[in-house]
Design an enzyme around this catalytic site. Structure first.
Site, PDB file in Angstrom:
ATOM      1  N   GLN A 161       3.167   3.275  -8.960  1.00  0.00           N
ATOM      2  CA  GLN A 161       1.705   3.226  -9.038  1.00  0.00           C
ATOM      3  C   GLN A 161       1.172   3.830 -10.336  1.00  0.00           C
ATOM      4  O   GLN A 161       1.635   4.875 -10.795  1.00  0.00           O
ATOM      5  CB  GLN A 161       1.097   3.923  -7.815  1.00  0.00           C
ATOM      6  CG  GLN A 161       1.391   3.140  -6.555  1.00  0.00           C
ATOM      7  CD  GLN A 161       0.733   3.678  -5.303  1.00  0.00           C
ATOM      8  OE1 GLN A 161       1.354   3.680  -4.258  1.00  0.00           O
ATOM      9  NE2 GLN A 161      -0.510   4.106  -5.390  1.00  0.00           N
ATOM     10  N   HIS A 274      -0.382  -1.461 -10.543  1.00  0.00           N
ATOM     11  CA  HIS A 274       0.585  -0.996  -9.557  1.00  0.00           C
ATOM     12  C   HIS A 274       1.685  -2.055  -9.447  1.00  0.00           C
ATOM     13  O   HIS A 274       1.407  -3.257  -9.445  1.00  0.00           O
ATOM     14  CB  HIS A 274      -0.062  -0.846  -8.185  1.00  0.00           C
ATOM     15  CG  HIS A 274      -0.956   0.360  -8.041  1.00  0.00           C
ATOM     16  ND1 HIS A 274      -1.124   1.310  -9.013  1.00  0.00           N
ATOM     17  CD2 HIS A 274      -1.721   0.766  -6.990  1.00  0.00           C
ATOM     18  CE1 HIS A 274      -1.958   2.246  -8.578  1.00  0.00           C
ATOM     19  NE2 HIS A 274      -2.340   1.932  -7.355  1.00  0.00           N
TER      20      HIS A 274
HETATM   21  N1  HSE Z   1      -4.743   5.579  -3.750  1.00  0.00           N
HETATM   22  C1  HSE Z   1      -4.392   4.750  -4.845  1.00  0.00           C
HETATM   23  C2  HSE Z   1      -3.565   5.490  -5.849  1.00  0.00           C
HETATM   24  C3  HSE Z   1      -5.598   4.233  -5.524  1.00  0.00           C
HETATM   25  O1  HSE Z   1      -3.585   6.708  -5.820  1.00  0.00           O
HETATM   26  O2  HSE Z   1      -2.914   4.867  -6.653  1.00  0.00           O
HETATM   27  C4  HSE Z   1      -6.386   3.178  -4.907  1.00  0.00           C
HETATM   28  O3  HSE Z   1      -6.434   3.062  -3.539  1.00  0.00           O
END
Ligand code: HSE
Length: 372
Positions: A161, A274
């Site tokens: 991510q 991501h």
């Molecule tokens: N929670 C996600 C992250 C971001 O931390 O990458 C978007 O939902």
């Protein structure tokens, strides 16, 4: 149609504004812009007009809107939304934050995947629509064809991510970390006679040293990774990992017979895309070529990258996908685990399909539904 927009200046809000302008979404609506801190100052120019910003805490101004789209964040939603509803406001609330996602009165919006769920919600009088978690949305768009063919028994998603998921400040800090590491090792790197182990020692000294900027991320991300995103929930999961099964099945309208989606979520040093490595357990053995055709044909954005080195490197990376709505799915192959186990890898821009795009599309769907 009177549409109030809150949180339009932040990172997700700015991407939303850009997409709304590109898509002509402001045509035929009366947009008002709200601010939590700069009410009265000039708002953005839309359709050649620039109106003063309204106060994002002003209940009367909010109640005057038929639709409110917000990227302001969960704290603001929890401050103003319950009061609006208690006062009888029955407008449509479209929200990027997670605050209201799991409410029974909320529908999660990812229309290429769950248009029937959205339409059912609209017919049933649902007035609250939330954009889902970015990682979950990007995975579901990628495997949409397999889900629609009802081939998926479970999915393990191991994520890579981007810093943007944590916020704009984290993206800045990632770049600062890269710069700090390079600044301290540049002299060694540029000298071809330097041993790579000496360079490596300098890099790790920089990463562990006091000068490494870690105010936002807490630890080095440049040159490293962080295998923990968000808070702990039960069972050893992080909340980011829990969202896959909770939000994923809510998007699909499958709360009664959920598909197990689970995995480990890891922050890596990419900026705003991501990526996810998927292990997909199919409920029957289907030839790979058929699976590829299903993925490719499911929606306008998912497309298969051939499982070959050049095509993969060129098309299946954050560097290739940033700023695009495409959801490439590659590395597809049957695994040695058995003929019902499919490997896949997918990448998506978490600010587009992961955040802003479902919101603007919900406004379009709503206008069609209401004939406005
Ligand atoms: N929670 C996600 C992250 C971001 O931390 O990458 C978007 O939902």
């Amino acid at each position: 149609m009177k549409v109030g927009i809150i949180g339009w200046r932040g990172m997700v809000g700015s991407v939303l504004m850009q997409r709304m302008r590109e898509s002509g979404d402001f045509d035929g609506i009366e947009a008002s812009f709200f601010s939590t801190s700069a009410a009265g100052e000039p708002g953005p120019e839309v359709g050649g007009k620039r109106e003063p910003l309204l106060d994002a805490f002003d209940q009367e101004a909010l109640r005057a809107q038929e639709v409110i789209i917000t990227c302001q964040g969960g704290a603001h939603t929890l401050e103003v939304y319950p009061k609006l509803r208690e006062a009888g406001w029955d407008g449509y609330w479209i929200d990027a934050a997670r605050a209201l996602r799991m409410d029974s009165q909320t529908v999660l919006i990812l229309d290429p995947v769950n248009m029937p769920v959205i339409h059912r919600g609209l017919r049933d009088g649902v007035k609250t629509f939330c954009g889902p978690n970015c990682t979950v949305s990007l995975m579901l768009l990628g495997i949409d064809g397999l889900l629609k063919a009802d081939l998926v028994e479970w999915v393990s998603a191991m994520t890579y991510q981007a810093a943007s998921g944590a916020g704009a400040r984290h993206m800045r800090e990632l770049i600062s970390q890269m710069g700090h590491i390079h600044a301290e090792s540049a002299r060694l790197v540029e000298d071809p006679a330097t041993s790579i182990l000496d360079i490596d020692r300098q890099v790790i000294d920089s990463m562990r040293g006091d000068g490494m900027p870690i105010g936002e991320l807490g630890v080095p991300l440049a040159g490293s990774l962080i295998p923990w995103i968000d808070q702990a929930v039960d069972g050893g999961q992080t909340r980011e990992e829990w969202k896959a099964i909770a939000e994923g099945n809510k998007i699909l309208g499958r709360e009664a017979r959920p598909i197990p989606f689970d995995g480990l979520c890891v922050r890596v040093g990419s900026m705003r895309c991501h990526a996810q490595g998927l292990t997909i357990k199919l409920n029957r053995d289907v030839p790979l070529s058929e699976l590829e055709a299903l993925v490719d044909g499911a929606n306008e954005w998912a497309h298969v990258i051939p499982n070959e080195p050049e095509a993969t490197k060129a098309g299946l990376s954050p560097a290739a996908v940033t700023g695009k709505l495409d959801i490439p799915v590659g590395r597809m192959r049957k695994m040695h685990l058995g003929p019902e186990y499919l490997a896949a890898y997918t990448v998506g821009d978490q600010l587009l399909w992961g955040a802003a795009e479902p919101l603007r599309r919900m406004l379009v769907i709503l206008r069609e539904h209401l004939g406005r």
